[in-house]
Design an enzyme around this catalytic site. Structure first.
Site, mmCIF file in Angstrom:
data_model
loop_
_atom_site.group_PDB
_atom_site.id
_atom_site.type_symbol
_atom_site.label_atom_id
_atom_site.label_comp_id
_atom_site.label_asym_id
_atom_site.label_seq_id
_atom_site.Cartn_x
_atom_site.Cartn_y
_atom_site.Cartn_z
ATOM 1 C CD GLU A 49 27.709 51.502 34.094
ATOM 2 O OE1 GLU A 49 28.259 51.675 32.970
ATOM 3 O OE2 GLU A 49 28.374 51.415 35.129
ATOM 4 C CB ALA A 108 52.438 26.429 20.348
ATOM 5 N NE ARG A 151 48.408 35.596 9.602
ATOM 6 C CZ ARG A 151 49.518 35.415 10.325
ATOM 7 N NH1 ARG A 151 50.095 36.437 10.914
ATOM 8 N NH2 ARG A 151 50.023 34.221 10.478
HETATM 9 N N1 LIG Z 1 54.775 26.856 15.221
HETATM 10 C C1 LIG Z 1 53.706 27.252 15.956
HETATM 11 C C2 LIG Z 1 53.697 28.525 16.555
HETATM 12 N N2 LIG Z 1 54.788 29.330 16.371
HETATM 13 C C3 LIG Z 1 54.846 30.556 16.799
HETATM 14 C C4 LIG Z 1 56.118 31.332 16.506
HETATM 15 O O1 LIG Z 1 56.791 31.491 17.708
HETATM 16 C C5 LIG Z 1 55.773 32.683 15.909
HETATM 17 O O2 LIG Z 1 54.916 33.357 16.839
HETATM 18 C C6 LIG Z 1 55.080 32.503 14.595
HETATM 19 O O3 LIG Z 1 56.021 32.067 13.678
HETATM 20 C C7 LIG Z 1 54.498 33.829 14.196
HETATM 21 O O4 LIG Z 1 54.184 33.762 12.833
HETATM 22 P P1 LIG Z 1 53.022 34.737 12.285
HETATM 23 O O5 LIG Z 1 53.024 35.947 13.173
HETATM 24 O O6 LIG Z 1 51.734 33.985 12.422
HETATM 25 O O7 LIG Z 1 53.407 35.058 10.884
HETATM 26 N N3 LIG Z 1 52.643 28.925 17.306
HETATM 27 C C8 LIG Z 1 51.557 28.101 17.459
HETATM 28 O O8 LIG Z 1 50.599 28.473 18.151
HETATM 29 N N4 LIG Z 1 51.535 26.834 16.902
HETATM 30 C C9 LIG Z 1 52.567 26.404 16.148
HETATM 31 O O9 LIG Z 1 52.498 25.275 15.635
HETATM 32 N N1 LIG Z 2 34.051 51.202 31.036
HETATM 33 C C1 LIG Z 2 33.241 51.537 32.094
HETATM 34 C C2 LIG Z 2 33.781 52.074 33.272
HETATM 35 N N2 LIG Z 2 35.127 52.260 33.354
HETATM 36 C C3 LIG Z 2 35.706 53.000 34.461
HETATM 37 O O1 LIG Z 2 35.847 54.362 34.074
HETATM 38 C C4 LIG Z 2 37.199 54.628 33.661
HETATM 39 C C5 LIG Z 2 37.220 55.198 32.269
HETATM 40 O O2 LIG Z 2 36.482 56.391 32.295
HETATM 41 P P1 LIG Z 2 36.323 57.191 30.910
HETATM 42 O O3 LIG Z 2 37.702 57.624 30.527
HETATM 43 O O4 LIG Z 2 35.395 58.310 31.262
HETATM 44 O O5 LIG Z 2 35.700 56.206 29.928
HETATM 45 C C6 LIG Z 2 37.905 53.277 33.678
HETATM 46 O O6 LIG Z 2 39.254 53.435 34.073
HETATM 47 C C7 LIG Z 2 37.118 52.475 34.701
HETATM 48 O O7 LIG Z 2 37.538 52.775 36.011
HETATM 49 N N3 LIG Z 2 32.961 52.401 34.307
HETATM 50 C C8 LIG Z 2 31.604 52.276 34.168
HETATM 51 O O8 LIG Z 2 30.873 52.674 35.066
HETATM 52 N N4 LIG Z 2 31.055 51.716 33.052
HETATM 53 C C9 LIG Z 2 31.828 51.351 32.001
HETATM 54 O O9 LIG Z 2 31.275 50.878 30.997
HETATM 55 ZN ZN LIG Z 3 30.554 54.917 33.969
#
Ligand SMILES: Nc1c(/N=C/[C@H](O)[C@H](O)[C@H](O)COP(=O)(O)O)[nH]c(=O)[nH]c1=O
Ligand SMILES: Nc1c(N[C@@H]2O[C@H](COP(=O)(O)O)[C@@H](O)[C@H]2O)[nH]c(=O)[nH]c1=O
Ligand SMILES: [Zn+2]
Length: 362
Positions: free
Chosen positions: A52, A154, A207
């Site tokens: 806001e 997956a 990544r």
């Molecule tokens: N084997 C597959 C997955 N495999 C996910 C594995 O459980 C493990 O999170 C990965 O090996 C993490 O590797 P890194 O953090 O990217 O280097 N996950 C996917 O979504 N698809 C697949 O095919």
């Molecule tokens: N991000 C957000 C709100 N967030 C509210 O305020 C709290 C965080 O307060 P502060 O630590 O002051 O940033 C959060 O836990 C949630 O309740 N409120 C809003 O009016 N507008 C905003 O954009």
């Molecule tokens: Zn606020």
């Protein structure tokens, strides 16, 4: 234009900053005067100006007599910025349209009361469902102090997470894998079991082509069996917390501890998920992305300690009764005990399907 038209814009603004604002919610705000948008903004980062504040700064004098569309009830507390509700009154706005009220005990209903008191017209609940869905983790955490848990799997079309020889690269395609990295960016922490670490030697980093935030890496490793050469112990890419039971040897704990690697020893032999989640919540983790493997998923299922499941299904067949599936462990004995979910999204990503499902209420 009707209220939904402008609230849609506010929701898009909030969507754009998902993953940036933790532990705060994402919020979008739009100021409209005589049917024209004269200001808009989103909360960009915890501790910085609220949505806001940005939108009203852009509106300037035009805020007088204007309507504010905001995805979350304007706050009423002196946090890092003065209360938005008071700012709305100060700017002499005519009307405020709110998608969802704020469950934060500091705010809940107070913001609305302040503005009503000052004679501002208030409307609540426009596109409420879409707006709250953006902040499920925030709403869950602020009320339970526990991280919102998303299980991610997956699998092939026949439900396998790898071949029986343990090969799994890759099951899902590029687009689905990119989607997973977007989820990693959006979560405060990513959790895997020690088997995944010792088999895949993963980096668990985000990544994305445009960069992204690396989540805190949480490893469940009851007996501290982690390979001391594991990438995550040496790559210095993200805080890495190894959660161990009482049996973990202090010598090995010392050997792996460094600026990025922390070992958290639980008071029990076995790791109790409720303790893991409590400790993660105490360390400011509001959303947890559980990427497996099957033993870990099996435990989250058995304890029913998850809030959402996201599964990616590839049109491939792996077969084999020994090939691993996404949920290991003993499993549930009778159909009357199985966990019923409600599907909230089905999307095709390249050749793969993405299905999001949440446990049914009650
Ligand atoms: N084997 C597959 C997955 N495999 C996910 C594995 O459980 C493990 O999170 C990965 O090996 C993490 O590797 P890194 O953090 O990217 O280097 N996950 C996917 O979504 N698809 C697949 O095919
Ligand atoms: N991000 C957000 C709100 N967030 C509210 O305020 C709290 C965080 O307060 P502060 O630590 O002051 O940033 C959060 O836990 C949630 O309740 N409120 C809003 O009016 N507008 C905003 O954009
Ligand atoms: Zn606020």
């Amino acid at each position: 234009m009707n209220d939904e038209h402008f609230m849609k814009l506010a929701i898009e603004l909030a969507k754009a900053t998902q993953g940036q604002t933790s532990p705060n919610p994402v919020v979008g705000a739009v100021v409209v005067k005589d049917g024209a948008v004269v200001g808009m903004g989103a909360h960009l980062k915890a501790g910085q100006a609220h949505a806001e504040v940005h939108a009203l700064a852009m509106a300037g004098e035009q805020a007088n007599g204007a309507t504010l569309y905001v995805t979350l009830e304007p706050c009423a507390h002196y946090g890092k910025t003065p209360p938005c509700a008071n700012l709305v009154v100060e700017k002499k706005m005519k009307r405020v349209v709110i998608a969802s009220t704020d469950p934060n005990p500091l705010v809940a209903g107070k913001g609305i009361a302040i503005m009503k008191e000052a004679g501002i017209e208030i409307e609540v609940g426009v596109l409420e469902k879409e707006a709250t869905a953006l902040n499920d983790p925030f709403f869950h955490f602020i009320q339970t102090k526990l991280p919102f848990v998303t299980l991610k799997t997956a699998t092939s079309l026949d439900g396998k997470t790898a071949t029986y020889t343990g090969e799994s690269k890759w099951i899902t395609g590029e687009q689905a894998r990119l989607d997973v990295h977007q989820l990693r960016h959006q979560h405060d922490a990513i959790l895997v079991g020690i088997n995944t670490v010792n088999i895949d030697n993963p980096s668990l980093t985000t990544r994305l082509p445009g960069g992204g935030k690396n989540p805190v890496r949480v490893i469940l490793d009851t007996h501290l069996n982690i390979d001391e050469q594991a990438t995550i112990l040496h790559d210095q890419q993200a805080p890495t917390w190894i959660i161990v039971g009482q049996a973990a040897q202090s010598k090995k704990i010392e050997a792996i501890t460094n600026e990025f690697v922390r070992v958290i020893k639980l008071p029990t032999e076995q790791l109790l998920l409720k303790d893991v989640l409590r400790i993660l919540g105490e360390n400011g983790i509001t959303s947890l992305f559980v990427e497996g493997g099957s033993t870990v998923h099996g435990t989250f299922l058995k304890e029913k300690l998850f809030n959402q499941m996201i599964t990616y299904i590839a049109p491939k067949l792996i077969g084999g009764s020994k090939a691993p599936t996404s949920f290991g462990g003993e499993g549930i004995a009778s159909m009357s005990e199985v966990v019923d979910l409600e599907i909230t999204l089905v999307q095709q990503l390249g050749q793969d399907l993405k299905i999001v499902a949440v446990p049914k209420e009650g």
